[in-house]
Design a protein around this motif. Structure first.
Motif, mmCIF file in Angstrom:
data_model
loop_
_atom_site.group_PDB
_atom_site.id
_atom_site.type_symbol
_atom_site.label_atom_id
_atom_site.label_comp_id
_atom_site.label_asym_id
_atom_site.label_seq_id
_atom_site.Cartn_x
_atom_site.Cartn_y
_atom_site.Cartn_z
ATOM 1 N N GLN A 69 61.088 77.611 47.752
ATOM 2 C CA GLN A 69 60.123 76.867 46.951
ATOM 3 C C GLN A 69 59.550 77.689 45.797
ATOM 4 O O GLN A 69 59.084 77.133 44.802
ATOM 5 N N ILE A 113 54.798 69.611 36.493
ATOM 6 C CA ILE A 113 55.410 70.114 37.718
ATOM 7 C C ILE A 113 54.786 69.400 38.912
ATOM 8 O O ILE A 113 53.601 69.040 38.878
ATOM 9 N N SER A 114 55.591 69.155 39.944
ATOM 10 C CA SER A 114 55.110 68.416 41.114
ATOM 11 C C SER A 114 55.817 68.956 42.354
ATOM 12 O O SER A 114 57.029 69.194 42.329
ATOM 13 N N ALA A 115 55.056 69.130 43.441
ATOM 14 C CA ALA A 115 55.614 69.670 44.679
ATOM 15 C C ALA A 115 55.606 68.640 45.786
ATOM 16 O O ALA A 115 54.615 67.919 45.980
ATOM 17 N N TYR A 159 59.902 71.179 48.416
ATOM 18 C CA TYR A 159 60.703 71.282 47.201
ATOM 19 C C TYR A 159 59.815 71.054 45.982
ATOM 20 O O TYR A 159 58.650 70.657 46.105
ATOM 21 N N VAL A 160 60.374 71.315 44.799
ATOM 22 C CA VAL A 160 59.618 71.203 43.558
ATOM 23 C C VAL A 160 60.441 70.467 42.502
ATOM 24 O O VAL A 160 61.660 70.643 42.415
ATOM 25 N N THR A 213 64.938 70.982 39.503
ATOM 26 C CA THR A 213 64.470 70.918 40.886
ATOM 27 C C THR A 213 64.915 72.159 41.650
ATOM 28 O O THR A 213 65.890 72.814 41.280
#
Length: 222
Positions: free
Chosen positions: A8, A33-35, A39-40, A50
């Motif tokens: 991650q 950005i988003s988690a 995963y990211v 990703t």
């Protein structure tokens, strides 16, 4: 910083936990950005990247193999269309374009795609043909919300405790308009764990879903 068992952190470090912030490598020009669970998803100037866990195809790279390196997704959009927003759910992800189209990928066990089924998973981004003219998105653990240009808010995915704004329980596989938000001029939404919040153009917030811990910000826990 945090757990790194699936890569991650997107660094050369292979330790399971990293307590100090480390600079991400392999991607630049990131605007959003988003988690998700493990995963990211990142939106950069040249596309979507990703990395991390991929047991449900949530990386959108066509595989179910974990990836420690930020990898650009191979997505071809029509001329004049580009991605403007991304959000990572528990094990599924969504991306929004400047034309209001929504792409989905990853786990669809509870109808997270909004495509009318929960028995087909896509490991690369798939256009959600049941959504159009969308201006804002939000992803929860296994549910989602979307705001249309006319202010209508739609909810779908796993419905429990009213978290998608409708009374039906279980898997809601098609985006369904939330009647309680009709006429509220909603401009943005966000999903917590078993609850959601919507914001109107006049600054009013509307919360719905599980309130056992006071998540809805009302006087009663009922």
């Amino acid at each position: 910083m945090g757990k790194n068992d699936k890569g991650q952190m997107a660094t050369a470090l292979t330790t399971e936990y990293i307590s100090d912030p480390v600079q991400l490598s392999g991607v630049s020009g990131v605007t959003q950005i988003s988690a998700g669970d493990d995963y990211v998803v990142a939106l950069a100037s040249d596309g979507i990247y990703t990395w991390g866990g991929n047991g449900y195809g949530q990386l959108g790279d066509g595989s179910k193999t974990d990836n420690y390196v930020p990898t650009k997704l191979n997505i071809t959009l029509p001329d004049g269309e580009s991605f403007t927003d991304i959000c990572a759910g528990g094990r599924f992800a969504m991306a929004l374009t400047n034309l209001g189209n929504v792409y989905v990928w990853g786990d669809n066990g509870n109808g997270e795609y909004g495509l009318g089924n929960n028995d087909t998973d896509y490991y690369t981004p798939k256009l959600c043909t049941n959504l159009s003219n969308i201006t804002a998105l939000a992803a929860g653990v296994n549910n989602a919300l979307a705001v249309k240009s006319d202010g209508t808010v739609y909810g779908w995915g796993f419905s429990r405790s009213g978290n998608i704004g409708i009374s039906a329980g279980g898997s809601v596989v098609t985006p369904t308009a939330i009647s309680g938000l009709s006429g509220k001029n909603i401009v943005s939404v966000t999903c917590g764990y078993d609850f959601s919040v919507a914001l109107s153009s006049d600054g009013t917030a509307y919360a719905f879903g599980n309130n056992a811990l006071g998540s809805l910000g009302v006087d009663s826990l009922n």
